[in-house]
Write a protein that holds these residues in place. Structure first.
Motif, PDB file in Angstrom:
ATOM      1  N   ARG A 196      16.921  12.488  13.695  1.00 33.64           N
ATOM      2  CA  ARG A 196      18.026  12.129  12.806  1.00 33.64           C
ATOM      3  C   ARG A 196      17.503  11.696  11.450  1.00 33.64           C
ATOM      4  NH1 ARG A 196      16.604   8.150  15.935  1.00 33.64           N
ATOM      5  NH2 ARG A 196      16.513   6.008  15.219  1.00 33.64           N
ATOM      6  N   ARG A 197      18.350  11.701  10.468  1.00 34.58           N
ATOM      7  CA  ARG A 197      17.963  11.294   9.109  1.00 34.58           C
ATOM      8  C   ARG A 197      18.312   9.824   8.910  1.00 34.58           C
ATOM      9  NH1 ARG A 197      20.127  14.898   4.228  1.00 34.58           N
ATOM     10  NH2 ARG A 197      18.766  16.342   5.337  1.00 34.58           N
ATOM     11  N   ARG A 198      17.385   9.104   8.297  1.00 36.20           N
ATOM     12  CA  ARG A 198      17.631   7.705   7.970  1.00 36.20           C
ATOM     13  C   ARG A 198      17.601   7.531   6.476  1.00 36.20           C
ATOM     14  NH1 ARG A 198      16.635   3.742  12.206  1.00 36.20           N
ATOM     15  NH2 ARG A 198      16.688   2.309  10.466  1.00 36.20           N
ATOM     16  N   LYS A 199      18.647   6.930   5.888  1.00 37.16           N
ATOM     17  CA  LYS A 199      18.680   6.698   4.430  1.00 37.16           C
ATOM     18  C   LYS A 199      18.838   5.211   4.147  1.00 37.16           C
ATOM     19  CE  LYS A 199      20.516  11.131   2.936  1.00 37.16           C
ATOM     20  NZ  LYS A 199      21.567  11.831   2.175  1.00 37.16           N
ATOM     21  N   MET A 217       0.826  -1.194   0.000  1.00 42.51           N
ATOM     22  CA  MET A 217       0.000   0.000   0.000  1.00 42.51           C
ATOM     23  C   MET A 217       0.875   1.265   0.000  1.00 42.51           C
ATOM     24  SD  MET A 217      -2.849   1.273   2.797  1.00 42.51           S
ATOM     25  CE  MET A 217      -1.571   1.671   3.992  1.00 42.51           C
ATOM     26  N   LEU A 218       1.883   1.281   0.881  1.00 36.64           N
ATOM     27  CA  LEU A 218       2.779   2.435   0.949  1.00 36.64           C
ATOM     28  C   LEU A 218       3.507   2.646  -0.371  1.00 36.64           C
ATOM     29  CD1 LEU A 218       4.321   1.931   4.506  1.00 36.64           C
ATOM     30  CD2 LEU A 218       2.906   3.845   3.779  1.00 36.64           C
ATOM     31  N   LYS A 219       3.981   1.534  -0.939  1.00 44.36           N
ATOM     32  CA  LYS A 219       4.706   1.626  -2.216  1.00 44.36           C
ATOM     33  C   LYS A 219       3.819   2.214  -3.298  1.00 44.36           C
ATOM     34  CE  LYS A 219       7.570  -1.133  -5.341  1.00 44.36           C
ATOM     35  NZ  LYS A 219       8.114  -2.486  -5.623  1.00 44.36           N
ATOM     36  N   ASN A 220       2.585   1.761  -3.357  1.00 47.63           N
ATOM     37  CA  ASN A 220       1.643   2.259  -4.360  1.00 47.63           C
ATOM     38  C   ASN A 220       1.372   3.743  -4.184  1.00 47.63           C
ATOM     39  OD1 ASN A 220      -1.574   2.611  -5.110  1.00 47.63           O
ATOM     40  ND2 ASN A 220      -0.483   1.284  -6.527  1.00 47.63           N
ATOM     41  N   MET A 221       1.204   4.178  -2.948  1.00 52.76           N
ATOM     42  CA  MET A 221       0.935   5.590  -2.671  1.00 52.76           C
ATOM     43  C   MET A 221       2.135   6.455  -3.035  1.00 52.76           C
ATOM     44  SD  MET A 221      -1.088   5.228   0.956  1.00 52.76           S
ATOM     45  CE  MET A 221      -1.233   6.982   1.206  1.00 52.76           C
ATOM     46  N   ILE A 222       3.327   5.998  -2.672  1.00 54.85           N
ATOM     47  CA  ILE A 222       4.538   6.774  -2.983  1.00 54.85           C
ATOM     48  C   ILE A 222       4.744   6.870  -4.488  1.00 54.85           C
ATOM     49  CG2 ILE A 222       7.070   6.717  -2.823  1.00 54.85           C
ATOM     50  CD1 ILE A 222       6.724   5.679   0.045  1.00 54.85           C
ATOM     51  N   GLU A 223       4.455   5.786  -5.203  1.00 56.51           N
ATOM     52  CA  GLU A 223       4.579   5.801  -6.672  1.00 56.51           C
ATOM     53  C   GLU A 223       3.578   6.769  -7.287  1.00 56.51           C
ATOM     54  OE1 GLU A 223       4.109   1.776  -7.892  1.00 56.51           O
ATOM     55  OE2 GLU A 223       6.194   1.221  -7.466  1.00 56.51           O
ATOM     56  N   LYS A 224       2.360   6.795  -6.768  1.00 51.24           N
ATOM     57  CA  LYS A 224       1.344   7.719  -7.290  1.00 51.24           C
ATOM     58  C   LYS A 224       1.753   9.173  -7.078  1.00 51.24           C
ATOM     59  CE  LYS A 224      -2.939   5.023  -7.206  1.00 51.24           C
ATOM     60  NZ  LYS A 224      -4.312   4.932  -6.663  1.00 51.24           N
ATOM     61  N   VAL A 225       2.274   9.467  -5.884  1.00 51.15           N
ATOM     62  CA  VAL A 225       2.721  10.833  -5.590  1.00 51.15           C
ATOM     63  C   VAL A 225       3.875  11.221  -6.508  1.00 51.15           C
ATOM     64  CG1 VAL A 225       3.844  12.299  -3.862  1.00 51.15           C
ATOM     65  CG2 VAL A 225       1.942  10.824  -3.204  1.00 51.15           C
ATOM     66  N   GLU A 267      11.825   1.289   8.332  1.00 45.79           N
ATOM     67  CA  GLU A 267      12.289   0.349   7.297  1.00 45.79           C
ATOM     68  C   GLU A 267      11.180   0.063   6.285  1.00 45.79           C
ATOM     69  OE1 GLU A 267      15.331  -0.477   6.809  1.00 45.79           O
ATOM     70  OE2 GLU A 267      15.966   0.562   8.638  1.00 45.79           O
ATOM     71  N   SER A 268       9.945  -0.038   6.749  1.00 48.30           N
ATOM     72  CA  SER A 268       8.829  -0.296   5.839  1.00 48.30           C
ATOM     73  C   SER A 268       8.672   0.836   4.828  1.00 48.30           C
ATOM     74  CB  SER A 268       7.527  -0.460   6.628  1.00 48.30           C
ATOM     75  OG  SER A 268       7.586  -1.580   7.472  1.00 48.30           O
ATOM     76  N   VAL A 269       8.766   2.073   5.310  1.00 46.89           N
ATOM     77  CA  VAL A 269       8.587   3.229   4.432  1.00 46.89           C
ATOM     78  C   VAL A 269       9.773   3.362   3.479  1.00 46.89           C
ATOM     79  CG1 VAL A 269       8.213   5.723   4.339  1.00 46.89           C
ATOM     80  CG2 VAL A 269       7.185   4.380   6.169  1.00 46.89           C
ATOM     81  N   LEU A 270      10.981   3.092   3.977  1.00 48.61           N
ATOM     82  CA  LEU A 270      12.168   3.148   3.103  1.00 48.61           C
ATOM     83  C   LEU A 270      12.080   2.107   1.997  1.00 48.61           C
ATOM     84  CD1 LEU A 270      14.966   3.666   5.783  1.00 48.61           C
ATOM     85  CD2 LEU A 270      14.277   5.320   4.041  1.00 48.61           C
ATOM     86  N   GLN A 271      11.653   0.898   2.345  1.00 46.12           N
ATOM     87  CA  GLN A 271      11.521  -0.171   1.349  1.00 46.12           C
ATOM     88  C   GLN A 271      10.417   0.137   0.341  1.00 46.12           C
ATOM     89  OE1 GLN A 271      11.117  -3.961   3.285  1.00 46.12           O
ATOM     90  NE2 GLN A 271      12.968  -3.682   4.506  1.00 46.12           N
ATOM     91  N   ALA A 272       9.452   0.971   0.754  1.00 42.90           N
ATOM     92  CA  ALA A 272       8.362   1.344  -0.146  1.00 42.90           C
ATOM     93  C   ALA A 272       8.790   2.419  -1.145  1.00 42.90           C
ATOM     94  CB  ALA A 272       7.163   1.834   0.656  1.00 42.90           C
TER      95      ALA A 272
END
Length: 260
Positions: free
Chosen positions: A257-260, A1-9, A38-43
């Motif tokens: 902090r920033r996470r990459k 779901m997160l991946k799909n939303m990020i791709e749409k944006v 980690e979930s959001v980064l992987q998305a």
């Protein structure tokens, strides 16, 4: 779901990997924090920042979270009720309760099943809560016709239910929400309590729309209670404001902090 939303944006605004601010419940553990990141980064996110939902709700409700004065926000969402006292860009006292909108829907379903021998779905319960749900009796008792499945013969049946019955159905859960607010106020440092007494309690989230909940909280705490403008959108608007002004609002983030 997160991946799909990020791709749409990304496609809509022609951006690559975006920075993302995620609202999380207060008191999140480090393990849960890392799991969300980690979930959001992987998305597909480039950077991930977390903000506690009551803080996001306070920002979305236009409270001055960076000031040295005290503010209290009560965010009644779907799964949890978050109560937090905020000052100087941080949460001073907070409590999280797993009683909120979903629990109220379940209370209505169980009440109608028990008292009327009728089975209804969560969608119907949500509609009932939104239309005639109340924490104190309304000036004019409001009826509502609903349809469900008769538990005796399995056939569809219409019944009329009133706002007084819904108040009875949800009163136990509403009582738990009131108690967690009072507990938070009891734990509030004295120097902030006077500010809160003057400014009052701010309600956000879908649960803020339950009729007369503000009056009940005011009667129980002796403080003024206000419903935020567009309470349903407070957390979303707060995270959006944080993202737009990330450098200035880094103090409110869980993981500055920033996470990459």
């Amino acid at each position: 779901m997160l991946k799909n939303m990020i791709e749409k944006v990304g496609k809509r605004y022609k951006i690559g990997r975006p920075r993302v601010v995620v609202g999380v419940p207060s008191g999140i553990t480090e393990v849960e924090e890392r799991a969300v990141e980690e979930s959001v980064l992987q998305a597909g996110a480039k950077e991930v920042y977390l903000i506690e939902e009551p803080m996001a709700a306070a920002i979305g409700a236009s409270l001055d979270v960076g000031e040295p004065t005290g503010n209290i926000i009560v965010d009644i969402g779907g799964g949890t009720t978050e109560v937090a006292v905020i000052s100087l860009g941080g949460i001073v006292v907070s409590h999280s309760l797993r009683v909120a909108g979903d629990e109220l829907d379940e209370d209505i379903v169980n009440y109608i099943k028990r008292e009327m021998n009728l089975a209804i779905g969560e969608t119907t319960a949500e509609q009932i809560k939104m239309r005639i749900g109340c924490a104190l009796p309304l000036m004019a008792e409001t009826p509502m016709e609903i349809r469900g499945r008769d538990l005796t013969d399995g056939l569809p049946r219409n019944v009329t239910i009133t706002s007084a019955q819904i108040q009875e159905a949800i009163q136990e859960s509403i009582g738990k929400i009131v108690e967690i607010v009072k507990l938070t106020l009891e734990k509030t440092p004295p120097e902030l309590a006077s500010d809160i007494m003057e400014k009052g309690i701010v309600l956000a989230g879908g649960g803020a729309l339950i009729q007369n909940l503000d009056k009940l909280l005011s009667a129980e705490t002796g403080m003024p209670v206000y419903i935020a403008e567009q309470p349903l959108d407070c957390v979303v608007r707060g995270t959006g404001k944080t993202l737009e002004d990330l450098e200035r609002l880094k103090m409110v983030l869980v993981n500055g902090r920033r996470r990459k």
